[in-house]
Design a protein around this motif. Structure first.
Motif: not given
Length: 735
Positions: A442-450, A471-491
């Motif tokens: 581990x490091x003494x001081x760590x600054x992480x920006x993402x 008789x019934x009602x049928x629903x169709x509920x598609x959903x989609x998500x794009x997610x981006x998070x930058x990388x930084x070493x955290x060990x």
């Protein structure tokens, strides 16, 4: 007059209020019809024949009815004397109000002194299975109510399996207690208990006194008898003191103290066993708990919970009303919070009491969180999430850390009846100062920006359908998500409040693989999900199928060891209401690497009434803390007939080929009494001298309970389901 007489009927209603028979053993009294036109003190007399002498004496004969504002008297004959201010009714007399119906040979009323005398009475409580007899009932405005040679039972007429017979019962005006003299308790016609005197509450106000005892038996405690005493200290303060005698452990004292003010409430629990005769140690064993909730100033709240005990096996050996034998940590927290429409703030000190040799959890001393929300122009919103925390470990060489996290974000939400859309971008800035990190990476001081960006969209389509020729009602509920998070070493950052999260269908769209902030995984991924539902004519869901998966557009570096493919496990779940009595739920996560089931649960339940239930469960986890979980369970609650009820529970560990819990209960229940026999066997989970939990020792127990309905007992066939290690529940989900 009516007020004082009603006090007695209220007392009888109190002691029979818990009489919840599975069948109605005698019909309740029909509601009385009263004349609202009559005023207080006014009566109306009707009869087939009437004779009045000089406006001083009136005699009525044939179907006499005497009505007042809140009661009704019927008789064959009645005589009213204006000179003596008396009324006497005789011949098949009934007195009826909203509490009681009384039958007698005569009723005498002095209208000037409000003294009432009813002789040779039988009574039945309105809408409750309580009845009895009294030689005389006397009522006086000054001295109150007196009943002589009175009996009470909840059994039907001709089947008095039990009854209480007393020489007298008196109720004094403006007193919350009634007094009973020479009370005899009978089983059939055999007297089993005599009390020369006892008092009872006649109002719903809290009163000091003995509560019903609790009797149990197990291999851990032997025969256990606990006798609670309730102490009504003040209007906003009370305590329960419960000595507990255990044949295998000794005498334990349990206390509960509660307080309540306009803005605060709390509870203090103390349990103490000076010497445990089942152990070689002479050390005392104890448990304590303090809980507080309150508000102060405007929008400020304070909360506290502090638990502690003498040893790790206390809960396993002696039981607890607040923790189970499976718990490994006891909470110790103190917090202050503030909230309004845009801002919420919390300051919390969080610690744990660790049982056994489980991994030490980090203490947050303190942890501060500040969240702010604000609307911007053109439908945009601004949010700020921030946190400052200090983490400490009670081990000598454990790392310590101060963490500051700030995450501003801007989002654009849009919602309609047919769908929703969300665009969001965030900056995640975290700073760590870590101490006691010698011989670590581990490091003494760590600054992480993402940086993080998210696009989410969902649609809802409907069409008419046919479901099992309905008789019934049928629903169709598609959903989609794009997610981006930058990388930084955290060990070089320690793990202080972070563990891996498991992803069911809803978890696919969470966007985070870990709890806490110590690990924020890099992401460039697309999540796709689909749900279809079938709704009946009343818009009730009959069937739902959901499945989804995450597709990784580039390799994940922070969580590389967890994800070894270009896609996540396939997550799916099904809920199915099969007719009106059957219900099924299943969910599973299937690995995209091995095509094997990683986690799954299956539950099938049949419910035809509140006490007729059968449930089959299976749960499977391929790897959890180095162990494979593979268990099957059966839970049933089934009435054999109107009087006999059976409850059973069985859980089997398929991997180790052994039963981990069995529970069986058999109950006989009549209209006014019940007897219950319960036997169970389950893992004890005791800790050895090294702090390791045993997985081979079992605890067994058997209990016999006799219940008198109307004397604090009740039907409890379904209640037996809640006992035991696992207990009954709706089909459970995996976390």
């Amino acid at each position: 007059m009516q007020t004082k007489l009603s006090s007695f009927w209220y007392f009888l209603a109190l002691i029979s209020a818990n009489s919840l028979a599975q069948e109605l053993c005698f019909a309740p009294i029909a509601p009385i019809e009263l004349d609202s036109a009559l005023t207080t003190g006014q009566i109306r007399v009707t009869a087939q024949h009437a004779m009045i002498q000089q406006d001083t004496l009136a005699e009525f004969d044939g179907k006499v009815e005497i009505d007042s504002q809140d009661s009704k008297i019927t008789a064959n004959e009645a005589r009213v004397n204006r000179n003596t201010q008396s009324l006497k009714a005789s011949g098949q007399v009934t007195y009826h109000d909203k509490f009681i119906k009384v039958s007698s040979e005569s009723v005498d009323l002095n209208t000037s002194t409000n003294e009432l005398l009813i002789t040779d009475t039988t009574y039945q409580l309105a809408a409750m299975n309580g009845r009895g007899q009294a030689k005389t009932i006397e009522l006086n405005q000054n001295s109150g109510v007196a009943l002589n040679d009175v009996s009470f039972t909840t059994c039907p007429e001709g089947h008095e399996d039990w009854r209480i017979q007393a020489s007298s019962i008196t109720l004094s005006p403006d007193q919350s207690w009634g007094e009973v003299s020479h009370a005899r308790f009978y089983i059939q016609d055999v007297p089993v208990l005599y009390l020369p005197y006892f008092a009872f509450p006649v109002t719903d106000a809290r009163q000091s006194g003995l509560l019903y005892p609790m009797i149990s038996s197990s291999t851990a405690t032997g025969l256990s008898y606990e006798q609670p005493y309730y102490w009504n200290i003040a209007e906003n303060m009370d305590a329960t003191i419960s000595p507990r005698l255990m044949s295998e452990r000794g005498v334990q004292l349990k206390t509960e103290f509660r307080y309540l003010t306009v803005q605060h409430s709390g509870q203090v629990d103390l349990e103490y066993l000076p010497t445990d005769i089942a152990t070689d140690s002479e050390d005392a064993r104890y448990f304590y708990r303090f809980v507080h909730q309150g508000t102060f100033l405007d929008n400020w709240q304070v909360s506290a919970e502090y638990n502690g005990l003498s040893d790790s096996n206390y809960i396993v050996d002696l039981g607890s009303d607040y923790y189970s034998r499976a718990d490994t940590h006891l909470y110790q927290t103190l917090g202050v919070s503030y909230y309004n429409d845009q801002l919420d703030f919390s300051l919390q000190f969080r610690d744990f009491e660790i049982l056994g040799e489980h991994a030490n959890s980090y203490r947050a001393l303190p942890e501060m969180k500040l969240n702010y929300e604000s609307e911007l122009a053109y439908g945009f919103e601004f949010g700020l999430a921030s946190e400052l925390a200090y983490f400490d470990n009670n081990t000598e060489f454990g790392p310590q850390a101060t963490r500051l996290h700030i995450a501003p974000s801007i989002r654009y939400p849009y919602q309609t009846q047919w769908g929703e859309f969300l665009a969001e971008t965030s900056l995640l800035q975290t700073y760590y100062r870590q101490d006691n990190i010698e011989n670590t990476s581990l490091a003494k001081n760590v600054s992480r920006t993402l940086g993080q960006a998210r696009l989410y969209g969902a649609l809802a389509f409907e069409r008419q359908a046919n479901w099992f020729q309905k008789d019934a009602v049928q629903t169709l509920e598609p959903k989609i998500q794009y997610l981006y998070t930058s990388y930084q070493r955290q060990t070089d950052i320690g793990l202080y409040d972070t563990t891996r999260l498991f992803s069911d269908f809803d978890g696919l769209f969470r966007g985070q693989k870990f709890t806490g902030l110590d690990r924020i995984s890099d992401k460039n991924q697309l999540t796709v999900g689909l749900t279809t539902r079938l709704l009946d004519d009343n818009n009730r869901e009959k069937f739902a199928l959901s499945f989804g998966q995450i597709f990784y557009l580039q390799d994940i570096q922070v969580a590389a060891a967890l994800e070894q493919n270009d896609r996540s496990a396939l997550a799916a779940e099904i809920d199915w209401q099969i007719g009106s009595k059957w219900y099924a739920h299943t969910e599973a996560q299937i690995s995209s690497v091995t095509d094997k089931v990683e986690r799954s649960s299956l539950s099938l339940e049949y419910t035809s009434s509140k006490d007729r239930v059968a449930q089959i469960n299976h749960r499977y986890v391929r790897e959890l803390s180095g162990e494979e979980i593979n268990q099957v369970g059966i839970t049933t609650s089934w009435p054999i007939n109107h009087q006999w009820h059976w409850v059973g529970r069985w859980y089997q560990d398929v991997k180790s080929h052994r039963t981990v819990e069995t529970y069986a209960g058999l109950q006989y229940e009549s209209c006014c009494w019940a007897i219950r026999l319960v036997a169970q066997r389950h893992l004890s989970n005791r800790y050895d001298l090294n702090g390791s939990q045993s997985t081979n020792e079992f605890e067994s127990g058997i209990a016999l309970q006799f219940i008198l309905k109307g004397m604090g007992g009740k039907s409890a066939g379904r209640d037996m389901l809640t006992d035991g290690l696992f207990g009954y529940r709706r089909p459970y989900l995996l976390n």
